[in-house]
Enzyme design. Sequence first.
Site, PDB file in Angstrom:
ATOM      1  N   CYS A 391     112.500  36.270   6.363  1.00 51.93           N
ATOM      2  CA  CYS A 391     112.039  37.525   6.957  1.00 51.93           C
ATOM      3  C   CYS A 391     113.034  38.652   6.679  1.00 51.93           C
ATOM      4  CB  CYS A 391     111.726  37.341   8.436  1.00 51.93           C
ATOM      5  SG  CYS A 391     110.522  38.548   8.990  1.00 51.93           S
ATOM      6  N   HIS A 517     108.031  33.061   8.412  1.00 56.59           N
ATOM      7  CA  HIS A 517     109.025  32.194   9.057  1.00 56.59           C
ATOM      8  C   HIS A 517     108.631  30.729   8.887  1.00 56.59           C
ATOM      9  CE1 HIS A 517     111.200  35.230  11.594  1.00 56.59           C
ATOM     10  NE2 HIS A 517     110.113  35.923  11.284  1.00 56.59           N
ATOM     11  N   GLU A 519     110.335  28.177   9.474  1.00 49.64           N
ATOM     12  CA  GLU A 519     110.928  27.320  10.507  1.00 49.64           C
ATOM     13  C   GLU A 519     109.966  27.004  11.650  1.00 49.64           C
ATOM     14  OE1 GLU A 519     111.624  30.463   9.950  1.00 49.64           O
ATOM     15  OE2 GLU A 519     112.271  31.561  11.736  1.00 49.64           O
TER      16      GLU A 519
HETATM   17  N1  GLN Z   1     113.008  43.702  11.161  1.00 50.23           N
HETATM   18  C1  GLN Z   1     112.165  43.227  10.107  1.00 50.23           C
HETATM   19  C2  GLN Z   1     110.722  43.679  10.249  1.00 50.23           C
HETATM   20  O1  GLN Z   1     110.284  44.009  11.343  1.00 50.23           O
HETATM   21  C3  GLN Z   1     112.247  41.718   9.967  1.00 50.23           C
HETATM   22  C4  GLN Z   1     111.771  40.974  11.165  1.00 50.23           C
HETATM   23  C5  GLN Z   1     112.190  39.522  11.205  1.00 50.23           C
HETATM   24  O2  GLN Z   1     113.161  39.117  10.555  1.00 50.23           O
HETATM   25  N2  GLN Z   1     111.518  38.729  12.013  1.00 50.23           N
HETATM   26  O3  GLN Z   1     109.985  43.705   9.314  1.00 50.23           O
END
Ligand code: GLN
Length: 541
Positions: A391, A517, A519
């Site tokens: 992410c 994600h 995970e």
């Molecule tokens: N801050 C970033 C976004 O909102 C990544 C978010 C995250 O890592 N969950 O796109």
Amino acid sequence: MQKKATGSTKRTKYIFVTGGVTSSLGKGIISASLAKLLQSRGFTVTIQKLDPYINIDPGTLNPYEHGECFVTEDGAETDLDLGHYERFLNIPTSQANNITTGRIYQSVIEKERRGEYLGKTVQIIPHITDEIKRCIQILGNLHNFDVVITEIGGTVGDIESLPYIEAVRQLMWEFEDDCINVHLTLVPYLSAAGELKTKPTQHSVKMLLENGVQPDILVCRTEHELGTALRNKIAKFCNVSSDAVIQSIDADTIYEVPLLMQKEKLDEVVLRKLNLKSKTKLDLKKWEQFLFKLKNPKKEVHVGLVGKYVELKDAYKSIAEAFIHAGTGIDCKVIVHWIHSEEIFAKNVASKLNNLDGILVAPGFGSRGIDGKIEAIKFAREKQIPFFGICLGMQIATIEFARNVLGFKDAHSTEMKAYTKHPVICLMEEQKSIVNKGGTMRLGSYPCALKKGSKAYKAYGKVNVEERHRHRFEFNNEYKDAFEKAGMKCVGTNPKSGLVEIIELENHPFFVASQFHPEYKSTVMNPHPLFVGFLKACAQG
Ligand code: GLN
């Protein structure tokens, strides 16, 4: 006595798990372990968490307050215990598995505004408690589970918990044989006296009794074995049978707890109290095999986890667990080195990261620690160290490549810098008009199509996958060609929107980063392919 009308022939059984004395006794792990044992006896089981705080969900909570926010398939931002439920049971949870006081009140107030209470005064009893009872029964009624385990967050005696305990009291009265209460308490060891003490447990049960709930089973968290005399004493003072005093002793790994609970016969006592017969013979073979492999690794792998909440391990709970699942799958013990992104600079990056077999850059929000993450990724890219970005980790890998390979020195994400000549990570059009923070990100499961021949494809072994998201910002497709020409390939894309979901570097042992994600989908029985791919590359180094 009123009996439950489920509309189905089968009656769902409810197990309410409450806690006393202190928080952090491990209610989530005990609930997941009990569920695992019942599942291994042929029952369909799910677990629900009721959180007494006023937030609608933990999505707006700082990780320092509440650890990781776990995201379900249907895009609910939930308590991290739901991650344990999925990892143990290997079945997905949903919004219905996590209810907060905020959500209960929101729904009651909306009903009031619609005039559904027909002019009545709206009160905690019966309106709030009825809403809690409705939420508890959703999973049983709609999905027809054999058993629903409902874990009540907080501790008996908390003001916030009162309506929940009252709802449990009412349901235990209404459903009679179809409900039990499992109460977790602490049996502390006083070293000065050289004794285990039962008084906190007695007090905690008294408090539960004051609220009208008689526990059926006590799970006692302890650092030392509970002897028969002590179990009998607790049983006598707390009106439970002595075989219903279950010892929960500290374990080396949470994955051992189902076996410890089985040794204590928790599952058998639960079945007896619920008048249930085991559907199949208890089968924990696969779980035991996993545990054996976990305890007998053939190799060690050292992975650096670069993030800004590293002093708080719960902030990256699912990542840490995903390493355990994937590592065990390939007979490796993964030693995670928690590295604070604010402590990495160009001048110390080599000394901080040199001895690692691989580097993972964690998800996150905001600009704190960004520069350290950029340094870590540059180091992994140039030194051919296996790298996995998740992410924000993927977004930073994009920024690093744009700056240091493509030469766009001011490349950035518009999250950190609203106006930049090269917004390589930016907001999607539909996100631009959103002002509310809660529940407004790109959340939950989305499809992703993989390019054949890529490392990601090799890891998954198929083209079409689905993964869970939680972010607002995206790879800016205007830069796609420039990235691909320079060797950073967009190997996973959303088949409908064309959004880039995975980037991967050519001519590198493993440099893969995902916008989603992975995970959240890793479980004991199904380690995540990208974690496995990353660790295999680390182990080869
Ligand atoms: N801050 C970033 C976004 O909102 C990544 C978010 C995250 O890592 N969950 O796109």
